[in-house]
Design a protein around this motif. Sequence first.
Motif, PDB file in Angstrom:
ATOM      1  N   GLN A 166     -29.014  -6.358  -4.832  1.00 30.75           N
ATOM      2  CA  GLN A 166     -28.252  -5.862  -5.977  1.00 30.75           C
ATOM      3  C   GLN A 166     -28.251  -6.900  -7.096  1.00 30.75           C
ATOM      4  OE1 GLN A 166     -24.377  -5.291  -4.286  1.00 30.75           O
ATOM      5  NE2 GLN A 166     -24.821  -3.197  -3.651  1.00 30.75           N
ATOM      6  N   LYS A 167     -28.314  -6.415  -8.333  1.00 35.49           N
ATOM      7  CA  LYS A 167     -28.352  -7.330  -9.484  1.00 35.49           C
ATOM      8  C   LYS A 167     -27.163  -8.282  -9.489  1.00 35.49           C
ATOM      9  CE  LYS A 167     -31.338  -4.900 -12.573  1.00 35.49           C
ATOM     10  NZ  LYS A 167     -32.538  -5.675 -12.631  1.00 35.49           N
ATOM     11  N   LYS A 168     -25.996  -7.792  -9.104  1.00 32.49           N
ATOM     12  CA  LYS A 168     -24.810  -8.646  -9.113  1.00 32.49           C
ATOM     13  C   LYS A 168     -24.893  -9.759  -8.056  1.00 32.49           C
ATOM     14  CE  LYS A 168     -21.959  -5.789  -6.082  1.00 32.49           C
ATOM     15  NZ  LYS A 168     -20.778  -4.974  -5.968  1.00 32.49           N
ATOM     16  N   ARG A 169     -25.780  -9.592  -7.062  1.00 35.13           N
ATOM     17  CA  ARG A 169     -25.961 -10.596  -6.013  1.00 35.13           C
ATOM     18  C   ARG A 169     -27.084 -11.587  -6.326  1.00 35.13           C
ATOM     19  NH1 ARG A 169     -21.852 -11.123  -2.384  1.00 35.13           N
ATOM     20  NH2 ARG A 169     -21.107  -9.075  -1.791  1.00 35.13           N
ATOM     21  N   ASN A 226     -35.942  -8.228 -10.768  1.00 33.31           N
ATOM     22  CA  ASN A 226     -35.874  -7.594  -9.453  1.00 33.31           C
ATOM     23  C   ASN A 226     -35.998  -8.687  -8.408  1.00 33.31           C
ATOM     24  OD1 ASN A 226     -38.814  -7.614  -8.206  1.00 33.31           O
ATOM     25  ND2 ASN A 226     -39.063  -7.094 -10.380  1.00 33.31           N
ATOM     26  N   ASN A 259     -35.994  -5.024   1.167  1.00 35.38           N
ATOM     27  CA  ASN A 259     -34.768  -4.407   0.645  1.00 35.38           C
ATOM     28  C   ASN A 259     -34.409  -5.039  -0.687  1.00 35.38           C
ATOM     29  OD1 ASN A 259     -34.245  -2.765   2.990  1.00 35.38           O
ATOM     30  ND2 ASN A 259     -33.697  -4.656   4.033  1.00 35.38           N
ATOM     31  N   ARG A 260     -34.090  -4.174  -1.640  1.00 34.08           N
ATOM     32  CA  ARG A 260     -33.691  -4.669  -2.958  1.00 34.08           C
ATOM     33  C   ARG A 260     -32.357  -5.383  -2.872  1.00 34.08           C
ATOM     34  NH1 ARG A 260     -35.550  -4.006  -7.498  1.00 34.08           N
ATOM     35  NH2 ARG A 260     -37.131  -2.623  -8.230  1.00 34.08           N
TER      36      ARG A 260
END
Length: 112
Positions: free
Chosen positions: A51-54, A67, A48-49
């Motif tokens: 999120q960039k903010k995480r 990524n 699962n990707r």
Amino acid sequence: MEIKVKGAERSVLEKINGLRTGTTEDKRLFVHLDKAFDKLKLDPFCGNRIQKKRMPKAYIDKYHMDNLLIFNLPGAWRLIYFIERYGDNIIVVIVDFMSHTDYDRIFGYSRK
């Protein structure tokens, strides 16, 4: 297309390999990680990707990646990795594996 799995650092692979001779729980985790690597070689995008903010800034600064994915393992363990492309080749780069509690803390889901 060739898909390879490698560690972001030698220490992560040493940590994983060290599980082979550890406690029964360690050996079980090693088997789960080994199976995860087999799955990632077949489908690097099966995690699962995140999120960039995480994404932890420390990971971005250290590995210069854009990524980050998580592969959920049995026993509430998490495998953290990113993907690099070199032409037709894909490299799955293992950053770390950690307990669910550590994952929550590092990725900002917990205040602890």
